[in-house]
Design a protein around this motif. Structure first.
Motif, PDB file in Angstrom:
ATOM      1  N   PHE A 299       0.565  -1.150  -0.055  1.00  0.00           N
ATOM      2  CA  PHE A 299      -0.041   0.059   0.133  1.00  0.00           C
ATOM      3  C   PHE A 299       0.918   1.331  -0.009  1.00  0.00           C
ATOM      4  N   LYS A 300       0.411   2.321  -0.576  1.00  0.00           N
ATOM      5  CA  LYS A 300       1.287   3.379  -1.035  1.00  0.00           C
ATOM      6  C   LYS A 300       0.656   4.421   0.163  1.00  0.00           C
ATOM      7  N   VAL A 301       1.804   4.840   1.047  1.00  0.00           N
ATOM      8  CA  VAL A 301       1.439   5.749   2.204  1.00  0.00           C
ATOM      9  C   VAL A 301       2.396   6.779   2.092  1.00  0.00           C
ATOM     10  N   ASN A 302       2.009   7.823   3.123  1.00  0.00           N
ATOM     11  CA  ASN A 302       3.014   9.013   3.447  1.00  0.00           C
ATOM     12  C   ASN A 302       4.236   8.497   4.121  1.00  0.00           C
ATOM     13  N   GLY A 303       5.584   8.702   3.828  1.00  0.00           N
ATOM     14  CA  GLY A 303       6.437   8.449   4.546  1.00  0.00           C
ATOM     15  C   GLY A 303       6.758   9.532   5.804  1.00  0.00           C
ATOM     16  N   GLY A 304       7.276   9.000   6.655  1.00  0.00           N
ATOM     17  CA  GLY A 304       7.451   9.828   8.023  1.00  0.00           C
ATOM     18  C   GLY A 304       6.313   9.837   8.749  1.00  0.00           C
ATOM     19  N   SER A 305       5.415   9.059   8.752  1.00  0.00           N
ATOM     20  CA  SER A 305       4.160   9.095   9.399  1.00  0.00           C
ATOM     21  C   SER A 305       3.732   7.870  10.140  1.00  0.00           C
ATOM     22  N   SER A 306       3.024   7.967  11.237  1.00  0.00           N
ATOM     23  CA  SER A 306       2.620   6.593  12.046  1.00  0.00           C
ATOM     24  C   SER A 306       1.215   6.203  11.558  1.00  0.00           C
ATOM     25  N   TYR A 307       1.191   4.746  11.630  1.00  0.00           N
ATOM     26  CA  TYR A 307      -0.168   4.250  11.241  1.00  0.00           C
ATOM     27  C   TYR A 307      -0.324   3.298  12.179  1.00  0.00           C
ATOM     28  N   SER A 364      12.021   7.861   4.193  1.00  0.00           N
ATOM     29  CA  SER A 364      12.154   7.363   2.755  1.00  0.00           C
ATOM     30  C   SER A 364      11.260   6.116   2.427  1.00  0.00           C
ATOM     31  N   THR A 365      10.411   5.744   3.180  1.00  0.00           N
ATOM     32  CA  THR A 365       9.607   4.692   2.792  1.00  0.00           C
ATOM     33  C   THR A 365       8.023   5.175   2.286  1.00  0.00           C
ATOM     34  N   ASP A 366       7.573   4.864   1.441  1.00  0.00           N
ATOM     35  CA  ASP A 366       6.407   5.480   0.798  1.00  0.00           C
ATOM     36  C   ASP A 366       5.547   4.365   0.803  1.00  0.00           C
ATOM     37  N   THR A 367       5.713   3.034   1.254  1.00  0.00           N
ATOM     38  CA  THR A 367       4.633   1.941   1.049  1.00  0.00           C
ATOM     39  C   THR A 367       4.738   1.023   2.467  1.00  0.00           C
ATOM     40  N   ILE A 368       3.667   0.394   2.688  1.00  0.00           N
ATOM     41  CA  ILE A 368       3.667  -0.525   3.857  1.00  0.00           C
ATOM     42  C   ILE A 368       3.156  -2.197   3.201  1.00  0.00           C
ATOM     43  N   GLN A 369       3.839  -2.973   3.732  1.00  0.00           N
ATOM     44  CA  GLN A 369       3.555  -4.304   3.139  1.00  0.00           C
ATOM     45  C   GLN A 369       3.244  -5.186   4.189  1.00  0.00           C
TER      46      GLN A 369
END
Length: 842
Positions: A299-307, A364-369
């Motif tokens: 899934f594409k997400v916003n880097g530098g955030s908490s989920y 630097s990460t814009d995805t969650i797997q």
């Protein structure tokens, strides 16, 4: 194949009919919100969608404050065909700060949903709008702008409202702001639990119930689109096909039976039946071979955030209890190992269950797997399921995270279940059922406890009587006629200060490791098994059976064990300087020199070479890594932790077929793909260790740019370009001779070959490392072609002599152990036998 497809289509058809048939029941049983504001903004009439009616905001003159009353509209032909299309033909336009005010009937958690569809109206181009949306407590959107014309946008937020009014403000950043529709709806307060598990570092997160969340994804795995009319809280659940990394690894499963909800767990408000009665199931080629790959969604997400990541499970595929075990990974971190839904749902099938995790993504990460993989337990069929998934961004930061005792998933009593139970007769019936389940569970526990009973090694029981030593230990006959120490539990209590938590020097999958001092002042490391460890017996057996028959200068010695009182305890020689990993990075320990690093690598290589060749059948370590290479007071390297070790193939075989075990970053890709284990799997892992020694950085570092995350891949790119010197640890970069580094790089490259047949044996690796050391110690002026060849010949003879001499010496050494370890007060001892497991670990 045709028959399977026909059956699958019939299942889907049945599920569709079942869903339509149950729609009336679902809608009448759904949650009744105290606050339920549905506003069609800019419309002069009310709009009905499904079973919900959105009111015109022209009737809300007292609750809407705006400098200009601009109601915009567009033709229905320009609107995309969606469920909410009727709401998108009108919009409220704001040319200055404006706000809607809602009276809150009941404080607590609410959904705020905003619908946007930019279109042109008179002189206003809504696609050029830029604005901020906020409540009196939190900013929801900052300088928000649409992606372009004809693009529908939907934003959903979950807030904890603490006042009697909600003021929803729109403030243009430039010329205008707009909104097409607004929903403000109460939801059950227990929809968001107060706690969750932080993925990295794995710990407890508290205070989630007070956080503001933005829904990023809500996915129905293995099932159809779920529209708001089919959800008790009017949510939309999209299909998972667009997010699957490989659709061939997952198959859709449909269940037509009744979904159960246990008290204090998931309810129909957590997710509807239409999510729990479908699932994505891991595809396995057959019932006897473990799955090679995990099924994964990205899934594409916003880097530098908490989920907040919520996973929904319901075992709709098992025919009986305790058949389904699987692992769960988030962004490569192992968050749940050997998940058994039967146990988690109080010994029941088809019962809804969910679990929450918090992931702090790097800039630097814009995805969650999210991945589901087969369990590593022995004698368990490879399988796994996932029913649903929600990803919610924590709007106002990561919140407060605390390391606390896990209290489990706490939720209020299920609304539906609570409303049904109303008579004493039913309560008595449920009590009887609960007592029967408890009785059955205790019976199963008694049966499983048999795995913790004392056992026999090669025909000799560990409870056989023997002579008592002055140390308080019993000598028992072990394999090959050698003697092994069986320690009394009371003695180990004494030596570890009654297993004082302040004496813990490491924690692993087997259990905690304590420092200890025996009565004769022998320093030891005491590894005490955790009874909850499902792999405890296997590791206990493997360590004793292997180490009681193996003795080598570069293998950590097993001093003894204890199996009294259903305990499983292993006692090892104490290693003063801790792990190789701790000397490379992550601590304040001074960095070893290049010569010291080569000595350590050569020592470890000798230990592994002995494992592979020192007995009739090779022994494959399976978990070679820098954390499992320990150093004594002289930095002599010894390989440790043989809990995952496996006996090699028979003479007429090329490999051992077994489930994949090891540590991510070190794992042989061929072994991972084919599940065929050979000695060359250890060679690959050791090649990664060599790179780790050279570069002094973790083998997997998700905080680095994508191309640098995996050390083996990144290092080989530099090696193949002939520029390995660019990534050498700067603390030793100027001390390595070019010839030595070149040969070292070639050795690493051969170890990391894609296919095992292309890799050298550990004997060849040892020979090459000796040569690397020779090149480092010899003056560069003497490195002629002829001299190099002469040194190779001499070195080959030397290595052969050393190897054979070690075998003779160690055979004569018998069971003698080192008793002259340094004092335990050294600060580095806290890292001895450190086996802290990451989520990407075993």
């Amino acid at each position: 194949m045709v028959t399977e497809m026909a059956i699958h289509k019939l299942q889907l058809a049945f599920f569709t009919v079942y869903t339509i048939f149950s729609l009336y029941y679902t809608c009448n049983a759904q949650y009744n919100p105290p606050d339920n504001y549905l506003i069609d903004c800019g419309s002069r009439t009310n709009t009905t969608i499904g079973q919900r009616t959105f009111l015109s905001d022209t009737s809300l003159s007292t609750s809407l404050t705006t400098p200009q009353d601009i109601l915009a509209s567009t033709s229905s032909n320009s609107i995309p065909s969606t469920v909410n299309a009727p709401l998108l033909s009108t919009a409220r336009i704001f040319t200055g700060p404006s706000s809607y005010t809602f009276q809150v009937q009941k404080q607590g958690r609410h959904f705020i949903r905003l619908h946007f569809f930019p279109f042109s109206y008179q002189n206003y181009d809504l696609a050029t709008a830029e604005f901020t949306v906020s409540t009196q407590d939190v900013v929801l959107l900052t300088d928000f702008t649409p992606n372009g014309k004809s693009t529908t946008l939907f934003k959903e937020y979950s807030l904890n409202l603490t006042s009697d009014t909600l003021v929803l403000s729109f403030k243009p950043s430039q010329n205008l702001a707009f909104v097409n529709a607004i929903e403000v709806t109460s939801v059950p307060d227990n929809l968001i639990s107060d706690t969750a598990q932080i993925v990295n570092p794995f710990s407890q997160y508290t205070g989630m119930s007070k956080q503001t969340l933005e829904t990023m994804y809500r996915v129905n795995m293995g099932g159809p689109l779920v529209t708001p009319d089919n959800d008790t809280l009017w949510r939309t659940w999209v299909i998972d096909q667009n997010y699957l990394n490989n659709s061939k690894l997952a198959k859709d499963v449909v269940y037509s039976g009744k979904i159960n909800y246990m008290s204090g767990g998931a309810t129909q408000e957590t997710a509807p039946d239409s999510v729990y009665n479908t699932a994505a199931e891991l595809v396995v080629s057959n019932t006897t071979t473990a799955a090679v790959f995990n099924m994964s969604w990205q899934f594409k997400v916003n880097g530098g955030s908490s989920y907040l990541i919520r996973l929904h499970f319901c075992d709709i595929i098992s025919t009986s209890l305790n058949l389904l075990y699987f692992n769960v990974y988030i962004d490569g971190w192992w968050v749940v190992h050997d998940m058994d839904l039967s146990t988690l749902t109080q010994n029941s099938l088809a019962t809804a269950y969910y679990t929450d995790f918090v992931l702090n993504s790097s800039d630097s990460t814009d995805t969650i797997q999210v991945s589901i993989g087969p369990s590593t337990l022995e004698n368990v069929l490879p399988n796994g399921i996932l029913n649903g998934l929600e990803i919610m961004q924590i709007v106002n930061g990561s919140g407060s995270a605390f390391m606390v005792q896990s209290s489990g998933g706490k939720a209020n009593l299920g609304v539906i279940l609570g409303s049904v139970i109303g008579s004493v007769a039913i309560l008595i019936f449920l009590l009887i059922v609960a007592l029967m389940c408890m009785k059955k569970k205790k019976k199963m526990e008694r049966q499983s406890s048999k795995t913790w009973m004392p056992f026999s090694i090669n025909g000799f029981t560990s409870l056989s009587t023997g002579s008592r030593t002055s140390n308080g230990t019993t000598l028992t006959l072990g394999p090959n006629g050698s003697y092994g120490y069986r320690f009394a539990f009371s003695l180990l209590q004494e030596s570890t200060n009654n297993f004082d938590e302040n004496w813990v020097i490491g924690v692993g999958g087997f259990g905690k490791v304590y420092k200890g001092v025996l009565r004769d002042e022998t320093k030891v490391a005491v590894k005490r098994g955790n009874p909850k460890s499902q792999q405890g017996l296997n590791e206990f057996r493997t360590e004793i059976e292997l180490l009681s028959r193996l003795r080598h200068r570069h293998l950590v010695s097993l001093i003894g064990y204890c199996d009294e009182r259903n305990e499983m305890i292993l006692v090892y020689e104490y290693m003063e300087k801790g792990t190789l990993k701790s000397h490379l990075y992550g601590t304040e320990i001074p960095a070893p020199s290049w010569k010291q690093r080569l000595d350590i690598c050569i020592g470890a290589a000798r230990g592994l070479h002995y494992l592979h060749t020192g007995s009739a059948k090779a022994i494959i370590h399976r978990d070679v890594k820098s954390a499992n290479i320990l150093l004594d007071e002289n930095l002599l390297a010894k390989v440790s932790d043989f809990g995952l070790s496996k006996t090699g193939p028979e003479l007429d075989q090329t490999h051992v077929s077994t489930a994949v075990k090891g540590s991510f970053g070190y794992l042989d890709p061929e072994y991972f793909r084919r599940q065929q284990l050979t000695e060359k799997s250890d060679v690959y892992s050791f090649g990664v260790v060599l790179l780790e020694v050279l570069c002094a950085r973790p083998v997997i570092d998700p905080t680095l740019p994508r191309e640098m995350v995996n050390l083996a891949e990144w290092g080989m790119k530099w090696q193949k370009r002939g520029e390995l010197q660019q990534i050498v640890d700067q603390r030793i970069a100027g001390t390595i001779k070019p010839e030595s580094l070149k040969k070292f790089g070639i050795t690493v490259e051969k170890c990391l070959a894609d296919y095992g047949v292309e890799r050298p044996s550990m004997g060849d690796v040892l020979w090459n490392l000796e040569y690397v050391q020779q090149l480092q110690e010899t003056d560069s002026g003497a490195n002629s072609e002829v001299n190099s060849i002469n040194r190779i010949v001499e070195l080959s003879s030397h290595v052969h002599d050393v190897g054979s001499q070690e075998s003779v010496d160690l055979g004569e050494a018998g069971t003698s152990y080192a008793h002259n370890e340094p004092d335990l007060s050294d600060v580095s001892m806290s890292r001895v036998f450190s086996q802290l497991i990451k989520a990407e670990g075993r």
